[in-house]
Scaffold this motif. Structure first.
Motif: not given
Length: 428
Positions: A19, A173, A195
């Motif tokens: 992240g 994400t 992700d």
């Protein structure tokens, strides 16, 4: 347009992190092993987000990016901590095929035209999470860039992708595999990243096969020949000669039945039929010495496969790199394969650095330092020019050989390898 499954990596303080906050390590943070994993397991591209807080950390990230470019076989794009044209150049020189500008920074927006004209629009992308920002700069993006990297969790991807003429790469994400593959099917989307796909446990080859079933044109392993076209031995198998894809060293010979062949094509990992154990055998499944497929070829009689692979660890069960490590006889000869000759000489220079030898000219140059090496490179280049005026090719052959030797000393001094050079030439 063939679409891509793209993975991303965040770099901070010399580690791979999870992240944009960079608070946690990705796995153990080992950048090289993670990058290799992505490259070997089906990713089509690697995005690097440099989260550096200062110039010192940024230089560390650049060094890591250079090292990554040496161990992966997929394109790499990078961005972050860009303040001027020089920062873009450093990323390109480090091995990035494309650099993306952070459009959350006004200075990066203003930089777009300058870097595009300097390096070419195909080398420049932008990164944004804002529809309004993209709309305000639509003309600039269309004229001076070749891609939009869209941080898409807070925007409508379909609407945003229609806003610009250049391809869009959504990065999420939050989306799971199903959500990312739905994005992949939209118009003007060149690939997807998120992700989910950057999870080291994700099966990217399976995701690609799923996308292909939905009609997406995507890069999967696909054989140009069916199993039925191959000529098999009396056991219904075909021998496979396995070769290192870089230096062409023959590593081993094994056999495939239909199941092993189809599993190899599907997974991208060499899989064989063990005649002694009478079972399917994926190379490296227990030892970790995996063979990643780079190319499969068939001989003129359709009865032998040549596999070019990236070999992890040893190919031989004895622990030797190749199964062919025992010499039966040898006739002296001069090796003339350019890759082997250059690599051998370069390694000899590197060995002189580690183990100096009295009276060695190479050690003399290295001890004198960079200025002496550069002087010799310049002198030898001049000698080539003079020799080129002579109609006898023997002289120029001699001078070019001298020049290449001194250039290799320079490469060694500056930490540049032949692999770096060949990769750079291949990217041009």
């Amino acid at each position: 347009m063939q679409k891509k499954i793209v993975v991303h990596m965040y770099l901070k303080n010399g580690k791979a992190v999870t992240g944009f906050d960079g608070k946690e390590l990705l796995e153990d943070g080992d950048v090289m092993s993670i990058a290799q994993h992505y490259s070997n397991n089906g990713a089509d591209e690697l995005l690097i987000f440099d989260l550096s807080d200062d110039d010192v950390d940024h230089e560390q990230s650049l060094n890591l990016i250079r090292q990554i470019s040496r161990v992966i076989d997929i394109p790499m794009s990078g961005g972050g901590h860009i303040k001027n044209l020089e920062d873009v150049k450093k990323l390109l020189y480090a091995g990035c095929q494309q650099v993306f500008l952070n459009y959350a920074k006004a200075a990066n927006i203003e930089l777009t035209e300058e870097v595009s004209k300097r390096f070419g629009k195909e080398k420049i992308a932008i990164c944004t999470d804002s529809f309004a920002q993209l709309q305000a700069n639509k003309a600039r993006v269309n004229e001076y860039t070749s891609r939009v990297i869209l941080l898409c969790d807070e925007v409508d991807v379909r609407t945003t992708a229609r806003l610009v003429e250049v391809p869009v790469l959504p990065v999420s994400t939050r989306a799971d595999r199903h959500g990312l593959l739905k994005l992949l099917m939209l118009d003007n989307i060149c690939g997807v990243c998120g992700d989910t796909f950057s999870d080291l446990n994700e099966d990217l080859m399976a995701a690609k096969l799923e996308a292909k079933k939905h009609g997406v044109e995507i890069n999967t392993f696909e054989s140009n020949m069916s199993w039925n076209e191959l000529k098999l031995n009396s056991d219904g198998m075909i021998p496979v000669v396995v070769q290192d894809y870089k230096n062409l060293e023959v590593l081993m010979v094994a056999y495939m039945n239909r199941e092993a062949f189809e599993k190899t094509v599907e997974s991208g990992k060499m899989t064989y039929w063990s005649r002694s154990r009478n079972e399917l055998w994926q190379k490296g499944a227990t030892s970790g010495h995996v063979q990643y497929v780079k190319q499969l070829s068939i001989d003129c009689d359709n009865d032998t496969i040549l596999a070019k692979v990236q070999q992890i660890g040893a190919a031989c069960h004895t622990g030797n790199r190749s199964c062919f490590y025992r010499e039966i006889l040898k006739k002296d000869y001069h090796e003339t394969n350019p890759a082997i000759v250059f690599d051998h000489l370069y390694k000899l220079i590197e060995d002189r650095k580690q183990h100096p030898k009295e009276g060695s000219y190479t050690n003399y140059l290295l001890e004198q330092g960079i200025d002496k090496i550069l002087k010799k490179v310049g002198e030898e280049a001049t000698e080539i020019i003079i020799a080129a005026k002579n109609p006898n090719p023997e002289e120029i052959k001699y001078e070019i050989s001298d020049f290449l030797y001194h250039v290799m000393v320079l490469m060694s001094e500056r930490g540049v390898t032949w692999d770096d050079i060949t990769r750079e030439l291949a990217n041009r």
